[in-house]
Design an enzyme around this catalytic site. Structure first.
Site, PDB file in Angstrom:
ATOM      1  N   CYS A 381       0.819  -1.201   0.000  1.00 59.03           N
ATOM      2  CA  CYS A 381       0.000   0.000   0.000  1.00 59.03           C
ATOM      3  C   CYS A 381       0.861   1.263   0.000  1.00 59.03           C
ATOM      4  O   CYS A 381       1.361   1.646  -1.057  1.00 59.03           O
ATOM      5  CB  CYS A 381      -0.991  -0.045   1.162  1.00 59.03           C
ATOM      6  SG  CYS A 381      -2.394   1.034   0.895  1.00 59.03           S
ATOM      7  N   HIS A 507      -3.474  -5.096   0.938  1.00 62.96           N
ATOM      8  CA  HIS A 507      -2.752  -5.595   2.119  1.00 62.96           C
ATOM      9  C   HIS A 507      -2.776  -7.116   2.154  1.00 62.96           C
ATOM     10  O   HIS A 507      -3.631  -7.710   2.814  1.00 62.96           O
ATOM     11  CB  HIS A 507      -3.393  -5.034   3.387  1.00 62.96           C
ATOM     12  CG  HIS A 507      -3.181  -3.566   3.560  1.00 62.96           C
ATOM     13  ND1 HIS A 507      -2.064  -3.038   4.155  1.00 62.96           N
ATOM     14  CD2 HIS A 507      -3.922  -2.510   3.164  1.00 62.96           C
ATOM     15  CE1 HIS A 507      -2.139  -1.718   4.150  1.00 62.96           C
ATOM     16  NE2 HIS A 507      -3.261  -1.374   3.546  1.00 62.96           N
ATOM     17  N   GLU A 509      -0.981  -9.046   3.732  1.00 62.08           N
ATOM     18  CA  GLU A 509      -0.662  -9.606   5.056  1.00 62.08           C
ATOM     19  C   GLU A 509      -1.900 -10.109   5.794  1.00 62.08           C
ATOM     20  O   GLU A 509      -1.822 -11.017   6.612  1.00 62.08           O
ATOM     21  CB  GLU A 509       0.086  -8.569   5.912  1.00 62.08           C
ATOM     22  CG  GLU A 509      -0.693  -7.322   6.332  1.00 62.08           C
ATOM     23  CD  GLU A 509      -0.593  -6.162   5.337  1.00 62.08           C
ATOM     24  OE1 GLU A 509      -0.338  -6.435   4.143  1.00 62.08           O
ATOM     25  OE2 GLU A 509      -0.778  -4.996   5.747  1.00 62.08           O
TER      26      GLU A 509
END
Ligand code: GLN
Length: 546
Positions: A381, A507, A509
């Site tokens: 990002c 994102h 993650e």
């Protein structure tokens, strides 16, 4: 009808209540019991999206675009579910809903009070999640510690639930800390007794007490807590600090927690099967070669600000039978001391998400260092914005390219506000949030990582790649390897003449799980592990002829 487990915390916060809740979920799931989870946050913000990471740690984004407490990340990773907005309830949401109803006239003639109006609204949220998820057991964590002023309505609501749904359908678990006194070399139970007393004062008698401690808990201590807190001896469960959070379900199961919950709630359960967790923990604890990764960010003093990023790195490393040596680098320090001084031994560099101008030039220097030294780079990002700014400065031969987030009057606004963001005034919950599709371009690093052409990833941003610059940066070697299906938004970009410099607007993650690392993290570590940096020794071949 669903059964409920309510988890409260005592003595101090940050003792791992969220991990405990996630672990109870793991244990029940391993017995083929379906679970859902909810976190109650007593603060008055509607969600943590408007809070600084220093206040709150990471904001975890669900697939449906809710900005939530980081504990939801642990629930998702442990229980392997995708949660929704309904799994995070704050006092801000509850009071807004009650006041909106009052203004609408739903309570005409009445005086609106904490009991029953606020508590009823809270209980509705429990029931809504139970109904929507159809889970056999809903585990609900009350944030904060017993005794906090703002937590009272939540505690009152969970107390009422025992009468509402019946004694046999509700279980209260209290997670507490046993402090250690160095002078007398003993663990103290008194703070636990006090916090249980506080719970009882409001009408809740815990069924199970989970005792966190940095030291082994003796049988005598368990007896004492059982006696003073009026809890069955086997329901006093020790939980010493462990080296990996993923070990917690195994420890709790070893102490009989699963059977205790099954018996107390009369659940129909299969025998526990935690063999995969056991395997995971055995691998995590085995010594592995290290990969040096530098995480360059703005909030590095508070590790919780990047909770999911760190976990995703560990999941990816485990896949390659490696461990991570993670260096937290403040981007302002890169500005001050230079990239080489701080990144010299990094085999891979990650620049995670963030907001605001502080430390941006240090991140740009970092991206420049990764590009020039061919160090694997993963930008998340803001990390993508930084990579684009840096590449534009190089490709356009100017120091002026920037994001309009940091320089509103730059002549090269390579990152700019999304068109739908231009007229937005309210800051809360108005970013581009949650899952959006991304079409991957065949032959790119991104496509090869995912092994599929259409993926959905979670977003949380207002700014994006400015398409005006696509041709010029493309000619200079930037590859737009992931696009929104209409081709309008750059979702992933990478560099053609670099071993692995890949950034995404989303994102990844949040989607990584132990045992299923996210493909981008997996390939990032896969390439980083073979990079030789200063001080690194290539492993010696151990051949029998030597
Ligand atoms: N500040 C940037 C934006 O709003 C990046 C956000 C992020 O990293 N999550 O677009």
């Amino acid at each position: 009808m669903a059964k409920y487990i309510f988890v409260t915390g005592g003595v101090v916060s940050s003792i791992g209540k969220g991990i405990t809740v996630a672990s109870i979920g793991t244990i029940l799931k391993s017995r083929q019991i379906t679970v859902s989870v909810q976190k109650l946050d007593p603060y008055l913000n509607v969600d943590p999206g408007t809070m600084s990471p220093y206040q709150h740690g990471e904001v975890f984004v669900t697939q449906d675009g809710a900005e939530t407490d980081l504990d939801l990340g642990n629930y998702e990773r442990f229980i392997d579910v995708n949660l929704t907005a309904e799994s995070n309830v704050t006092s801000g949401q509850i009071y807004s809903a009650v006041i909106a109803k009052e203004r609408r006239g739903d309570f005409l003639g009445g005086t609106i009070q904490v009991v029953p109006h606020v508590t009823t609204e809270i209980k509705e949220r429990f029931k809504k999640l139970a109904q929507r998820s159809q889970a056999e057991v809903v585990i609900i964590e009350v944030g904060g510690t017993v005794g906090d002023i703002e937590g009272q309505p939540f505690l009152e609501a969970i107390r009422q639930m025992r009468n509402d749904v019946g004694r046999d359908n509700v279980l209260y678990v209290h997670v507490t800390l046993l402090p250690y006194l160095t002078s007398t070399q003993e663990l103290k139970t008194k703070p636990t007794q006090h916090s249980v007393n506080e719970l009882r004062r409001i009408g809740i008698q815990p069924d199970i007490i989970i005792c966190r401690s940095d030291y082994p808990i003796s049988e005598g201590i368990r007896d004492k807590i059982s006696l003073f807190c009026d809890v069955d001896r086997q329901a006093v469960i020790p939980l010493p600090t462990v080296s990996t959070i993923y070990e917690v379900p195994l420890l709790l199961e070893e102490e009989g927690l699963g059977q205790l919950v099954v018996d107390k709630l009369s659940l129909k359960a299969q025998p526990t099967d935690l063999s995969q967790w056991q395997e995971l923990v055995t691998c995590l604890k085995a010594p592995r070669e290290l990969v040096n990764i530098a995480l360059v960010g703005k909030y590095v003093e508070l590790k919780d600000a990047y909770f999911s990023v760190r976990e995703a790195l560990y999941h990816a490393a485990l896949y390659h039978n490696r461990d991570i040596n993670l260096t937290w680098v403040a981007s302002e320090a890169v500005e001050r001391d230079g990239s080489d001084a701080l990144l010299r031994s990094a085999q891979g560099i990650i620049v995670p998400g963030g907001f605001g101008i502080r430390g941006i030039e240090g991140m740009i220097k970092t991206a420049s260092y990764a590009r020039n030294n061919e160090i694997p780079y993963l930008g998340l990002c803001l990390g993508m914005h930084v990579m684009v700014i840096e590449f534009a400065r190089y490709a356009l031969g100017s120091t002026e390219p920037n994001s309009t987030e940091f320089d509103a009057s730059t002549p090269y606004p390579v990152i700019d506000l999304l068109p739908e963001q231009k007229n937005i005034e309210n800051k809360g919950g108005t970013m581009r949030l949650g899952n959006y599709p991304c079409q991957l371009v065949p032959g790119s690093h991104a496509a090869s990582a995912y092994g599929q052409s259409l993926v959905y990833e979670r977003h949380r941003h207002r700014f994006e790649f400015n398409n005006e610059f696509r041709p010029r940066l493309g000619e200079a070697g930037m590859v737009y390897s992931g696009l929104s299906p209409d081709g309008k938004l750059v979702e992933v970009c990478e560099l053609a003449n670099h071993p692995w410099m890949v950034s995404c607007q989303f994102h990844p993650e949040f989607g990584s799980r132990p045992g299923h690392p996210h493909p981008l993290f997996r390939d990032f570590i896969g390439i980083a592990k073979d990079i030789l940096r200063e001080g690194a020794q290539p492993p010696l071949p151990l051949s029998p002829s030597l």
